[in-house]
Design a protein around this motif. Structure first.
Motif, PDB file in Angstrom:
ATOM      1  N   VAL A  24       0.585  -0.038   4.868  1.00  0.00           N
ATOM      2  CA  VAL A  24       1.506  -0.724   3.954  1.00  0.00           C
ATOM      3  C   VAL A  24       1.754  -2.122   4.501  1.00  0.00           C
ATOM      4  O   VAL A  24       2.173  -2.286   5.662  1.00  0.00           O
ATOM      5  N   ASP A  25       1.471  -3.137   3.695  1.00  0.00           N
ATOM      6  CA  ASP A  25       1.716  -4.535   4.066  1.00  0.00           C
ATOM      7  C   ASP A  25       2.935  -5.057   3.328  1.00  0.00           C
ATOM      8  O   ASP A  25       3.215  -4.646   2.184  1.00  0.00           O
ATOM      9  N   THR A  26       3.640  -5.985   3.958  1.00  0.00           N
ATOM     10  CA  THR A  26       4.836  -6.559   3.357  1.00  0.00           C
ATOM     11  C   THR A  26       4.667  -8.064   3.140  1.00  0.00           C
ATOM     12  O   THR A  26       3.722  -8.684   3.656  1.00  0.00           O
ATOM     13  N   ASP A  27       5.625  -8.634   2.415  1.00  0.00           N
ATOM     14  CA  ASP A  27       5.581 -10.070   2.137  1.00  0.00           C
ATOM     15  C   ASP A  27       5.950 -10.915   3.347  1.00  0.00           C
ATOM     16  O   ASP A  27       5.858 -12.144   3.309  1.00  0.00           O
ATOM     17  N   THR A  28       6.364 -10.282   4.450  1.00  0.00           N
ATOM     18  CA  THR A  28       6.701 -11.014   5.673  1.00  0.00           C
ATOM     19  C   THR A  28       5.537 -11.049   6.659  1.00  0.00           C
ATOM     20  O   THR A  28       5.627 -11.707   7.701  1.00  0.00           O
ATOM     21  N   GLY A  29       4.481 -10.317   6.371  1.00  0.00           N
ATOM     22  CA  GLY A  29       3.365 -10.220   7.300  1.00  0.00           C
ATOM     23  C   GLY A  29       3.406  -8.969   8.157  1.00  0.00           C
ATOM     24  O   GLY A  29       2.398  -8.593   8.769  1.00  0.00           O
ATOM     25  N   LEU A  30       4.570  -8.329   8.228  1.00  0.00           N
ATOM     26  CA  LEU A  30       4.644  -7.062   8.950  1.00  0.00           C
ATOM     27  C   LEU A  30       3.901  -5.981   8.166  1.00  0.00           C
ATOM     28  O   LEU A  30       3.900  -5.983   6.933  1.00  0.00           O
ATOM     29  N   TYR A  31       3.298  -5.061   8.892  1.00  0.00           N
ATOM     30  CA  TYR A  31       2.616  -3.940   8.256  1.00  0.00           C
ATOM     31  C   TYR A  31       2.892  -2.671   9.059  1.00  0.00           C
ATOM     32  O   TYR A  31       3.305  -2.717  10.226  1.00  0.00           O
ATOM     33  N   GLY A  32       2.648  -1.550   8.415  1.00  0.00           N
ATOM     34  CA  GLY A  32       2.846  -0.283   9.094  1.00  0.00           C
ATOM     35  C   GLY A  32       1.753   0.701   8.732  1.00  0.00           C
ATOM     36  O   GLY A  32       1.113   0.584   7.675  1.00  0.00           O
ATOM     37  N   TRP A  33       1.563   1.690   9.613  1.00  0.00           N
ATOM     38  CA  TRP A  33       0.564   2.730   9.376  1.00  0.00           C
ATOM     39  C   TRP A  33       1.245   4.076   9.152  1.00  0.00           C
ATOM     40  O   TRP A  33       2.226   4.405   9.826  1.00  0.00           O
ATOM     41  N   GLY A  34       0.702   4.817   8.188  1.00  0.00           N
ATOM     42  CA  GLY A  34       1.147   6.176   7.944  1.00  0.00           C
ATOM     43  C   GLY A  34      -0.063   7.075   7.792  1.00  0.00           C
ATOM     44  O   GLY A  34      -1.210   6.608   7.813  1.00  0.00           O
ATOM     45  N   GLU A  35       0.185   8.359   7.616  1.00  0.00           N
ATOM     46  CA  GLU A  35      -0.908   9.312   7.428  1.00  0.00           C
ATOM     47  C   GLU A  35      -0.485  10.404   6.462  1.00  0.00           C
ATOM     48  O   GLU A  35       0.653  10.895   6.524  1.00  0.00           O
ATOM     49  N   CYS A  36      -1.406  10.767   5.581  1.00  0.00           N
ATOM     50  CA  CYS A  36      -1.193  11.833   4.607  1.00  0.00           C
ATOM     51  C   CYS A  36      -1.921  13.091   5.065  1.00  0.00           C
ATOM     52  O   CYS A  36      -3.086  13.021   5.471  1.00  0.00           O
ATOM     53  N   TYR A  37      -1.270  14.216   4.974  1.00  0.00           N
ATOM     54  CA  TYR A  37      -1.946  15.480   5.260  1.00  0.00           C
ATOM     55  C   TYR A  37      -3.007  15.725   4.187  1.00  0.00           C
ATOM     56  O   TYR A  37      -2.786  15.494   2.998  1.00  0.00           O
ATOM     57  N   THR A  38      -4.174  16.191   4.622  1.00  0.00           N
ATOM     58  CA  THR A  38      -5.259  16.518   3.692  1.00  0.00           C
ATOM     59  C   THR A  38      -5.753  17.927   3.951  1.00  0.00           C
ATOM     60  O   THR A  38      -5.564  18.479   5.039  1.00  0.00           O
ATOM     61  N   THR A  39      -6.402  18.510   2.964  1.00  0.00           N
ATOM     62  CA  THR A  39      -7.075  19.789   3.137  1.00  0.00           C
ATOM     63  C   THR A  39      -8.555  19.606   2.815  1.00  0.00           C
ATOM     64  O   THR A  39      -8.931  18.767   1.989  1.00  0.00           O
ATOM     65  N   LEU A  40      -9.370  20.386   3.480  1.00  0.00           N
ATOM     66  CA  LEU A  40     -10.812  20.272   3.350  1.00  0.00           C
ATOM     67  C   LEU A  40     -11.248  20.385   1.887  1.00  0.00           C
ATOM     68  O   LEU A  40     -10.795  21.268   1.163  1.00  0.00           O
ATOM     69  N   HIS A  41     -12.115  19.497   1.461  1.00  0.00           N
ATOM     70  CA  HIS A  41     -12.687  19.422   0.117  1.00  0.00           C
ATOM     71  C   HIS A  41     -11.724  18.853  -0.933  1.00  0.00           C
ATOM     72  O   HIS A  41     -12.117  18.681  -2.089  1.00  0.00           O
ATOM     73  N   LYS A  42     -10.461  18.585  -0.551  1.00  0.00           N
ATOM     74  CA  LYS A  42      -9.508  18.001  -1.513  1.00  0.00           C
ATOM     75  C   LYS A  42      -8.942  16.685  -1.006  1.00  0.00           C
ATOM     76  O   LYS A  42      -7.920  16.207  -1.517  1.00  0.00           O
ATOM     77  N   GLU A  43      -9.595  16.075  -0.035  1.00  0.00           N
ATOM     78  CA  GLU A  43      -9.047  14.861   0.554  1.00  0.00           C
ATOM     79  C   GLU A  43      -8.892  13.737  -0.477  1.00  0.00           C
ATOM     80  O   GLU A  43      -7.917  12.986  -0.457  1.00  0.00           O
ATOM     81  N   ARG A  44      -9.864  13.640  -1.385  1.00  0.00           N
ATOM     82  CA  ARG A  44      -9.824  12.553  -2.376  1.00  0.00           C
ATOM     83  C   ARG A  44      -8.700  12.749  -3.393  1.00  0.00           C
ATOM     84  O   ARG A  44      -8.276  11.774  -4.030  1.00  0.00           O
ATOM     85  N   VAL A  45      -8.241  13.968  -3.555  1.00  0.00           N
ATOM     86  CA  VAL A  45      -7.109  14.201  -4.460  1.00  0.00           C
ATOM     87  C   VAL A  45      -5.875  13.464  -3.953  1.00  0.00           C
ATOM     88  O   VAL A  45      -5.174  12.776  -4.716  1.00  0.00           O
ATOM     89  N   VAL A  46      -5.597  13.582  -2.656  1.00  0.00           N
ATOM     90  CA  VAL A  46      -4.431  12.900  -2.084  1.00  0.00           C
ATOM     91  C   VAL A  46      -4.628  11.387  -2.115  1.00  0.00           C
ATOM     92  O   VAL A  46      -3.684  10.638  -2.414  1.00  0.00           O
ATOM     93  N   GLU A  47      -5.833  10.929  -1.828  1.00  0.00           N
ATOM     94  CA  GLU A  47      -6.115   9.499  -1.920  1.00  0.00           C
ATOM     95  C   GLU A  47      -5.809   8.978  -3.328  1.00  0.00           C
ATOM     96  O   GLU A  47      -5.219   7.892  -3.489  1.00  0.00           O
ATOM     97  N   THR A  48      -6.173   9.743  -4.351  1.00  0.00           N
ATOM     98  CA  THR A  48      -5.898   9.346  -5.727  1.00  0.00           C
ATOM     99  C   THR A  48      -4.401   9.262  -5.982  1.00  0.00           C
ATOM    100  O   THR A  48      -3.922   8.333  -6.662  1.00  0.00           O
ATOM    101  N   PHE A  49      -3.648  10.197  -5.435  1.00  0.00           N
ATOM    102  CA  PHE A  49      -2.190  10.152  -5.586  1.00  0.00           C
ATOM    103  C   PHE A  49      -1.620   8.882  -4.964  1.00  0.00           C
ATOM    104  O   PHE A  49      -0.688   8.274  -5.511  1.00  0.00           O
TER     105      PHE A  49
END
Length: 381
Positions: A24-49
């Protein structure tokens, strides 16, 4: 400080499943990292969300975390939640906390109540990858203990998920646990994951048969969608029952706690709504004398960091999950890998989550589908 861009990155660690990191990037230049839980064969479903959620959050204030989830749940999905929505939001939420910590110049755990302990005890998972026989599993267990871990989790069953298993399947699972206990000795904690496989009659019998092996936790003995099944098992075994990996809402955990179905809850920080939701779930469990042992089938960098910050701050923390089969590939992405020594993690006293990702390296490990699971046909039943 406003949200300017939300970018998901699927990452293939060459083992287990694809992982999903979010920047996630902001208008100040600061950014942060996160992670979404995924399950095998459905990883792209969460990416779409994540892609679906992003337009609704762009231009909004980073700090309004509670409101962001409320408008997504109320207005975007009209109060029809799902695990994939929760996983997608979790990754974004974690990234927002990373940004807030960086802006404040403080580690996230200091923003959510401060430390309750100096370091985080971990149990190893993923160490059975590639094992084909019980001898392979025992050898892997010995190697993992030699690497410093004093707690191991694995699923001793083999074969398909069925509610009623043949007698031989249970006998083999019991023999598996016995063999690992003999291989590592009494000084190592064993955690058993049944992955919701069987009904109460068989889960109770299995629990009684492995009690002599001094089991620390017995996870997901039954399908938790009907929490009464898990409650039945807990009422008839002396093993500590763990449940909550498949839950993603307060309402689900409320039902679990009111049914006295578990001794320990194990929500996944990257799936249950993020850092704030995990803190709330741990607090919900406290009045019931229920412990908090977070599930963490995520990277050893971002997901592990988020899990560790929550674990530092909650009162009823017991032990957290660490997937050793992800370590080398995930650490290759990290500008400063998290240090694990003798099965314990000590968080760096750096702002935010305390980790950063090399995006160029991340792009060298793009999504790649894993081989499809073999689903049985009627003639094979």
């Amino acid at each position: 400080m406003k949200i300017e861009r939300i970018t998901p990155y699927l990452f293939n660690p060459r083992s287990g499943k694809n992982l999903l990191l979010v920047r996630v990037d902001t208008d100040t230049g600061l950014y942060g990292w996160g992670e979404c839980y995924t399950t095998l064969h459905k990883e792209r479903v969460v990416e779409t969300f994540v892609h679906c959620i992003a337009p609704y959050l762009l231009g909004r204030q980073v700090h309004d975390i509670r409101h962001h989830w409320r408008i997504l749940f109320d207005d975007l999905v009209i109060k029809r939640g799902s695990v994939d929505l929760s996983c997608a939001w979790s990754g974004i939420e974690i990234a927002l906390w990373d940004i807030i910590g960086k802006q404040a110049g403080l580690p996230v755990y200091k923003l959510i109540g401060g430390r309750q302990r100096e370091r985080i005890r971990l149990y190893a998972n993923g160490w059975t990858n590639g094992c084909k026989t019980v001898d392979d599993i025992c050898a892997a267990a010995v190697r993992t203990v030699a690497a410093g871990f004093s707690a191991l989790k694995w699923d001793p069953y083999s074969g398909p998920w069925r509610t009623i298993l043949p007698r031989g399947a249970m006998d083999a699972a019991v023999a598996n646990v016995r063999a690992v206990r003999d291989a590592v000795g009494e000084g190592v904690d064993l955690l058993i994951d049944a992955h919701r496989r069987v009904g109460p009659q068989q889960s109770i019998e299995f629990a009684r048969r492995i009690e002599p092996f001094n089991i620390l936790q017995y996870e997901d003995p039954n399908l938790a969608d009907n929490i009464d099944l898990v409650a039945q098992t807990r009422a008839h075994t002396r093993l500590p029952i763990v449940c909550g990996e498949t839950f993603y809402s307060k309402e689900q955990f409320q039902g679990l706690l009111q049914a006295s179905a578990a001794d320990v809850i194990n929500p996944d920080v990257c799936g249950c709504g993020g850092i704030l939701a995990s803190m709330e779930l741990a607090a919900m469990a406290e009045p019931y004398a229920v412990g908090f042992s977070p599930h963490n089938h995520n990277s050893t960098v971002v997901g592990m960091a988020a899990t560790a910050h929550v674990s530092m701050a909650v009162s009823n923390f017991l032990i957290a999950e660490y997937f050793v089969n992800f370590k080398d590939e995930c650490n290759a992405l990290a500008r400063q890998p998290l240090e694990v020594e003798d099965g314990w993690l000590t968080l760096p006293d750096a702002p935010g989550l305390g980790v950063d990702i090399d995006t160029e390296e991340l792009l060298r490990w793009p999504y790649e589908a894993f081989p499809l699971a073999a689903l049985r046909h009627p003639a094979e039943e």
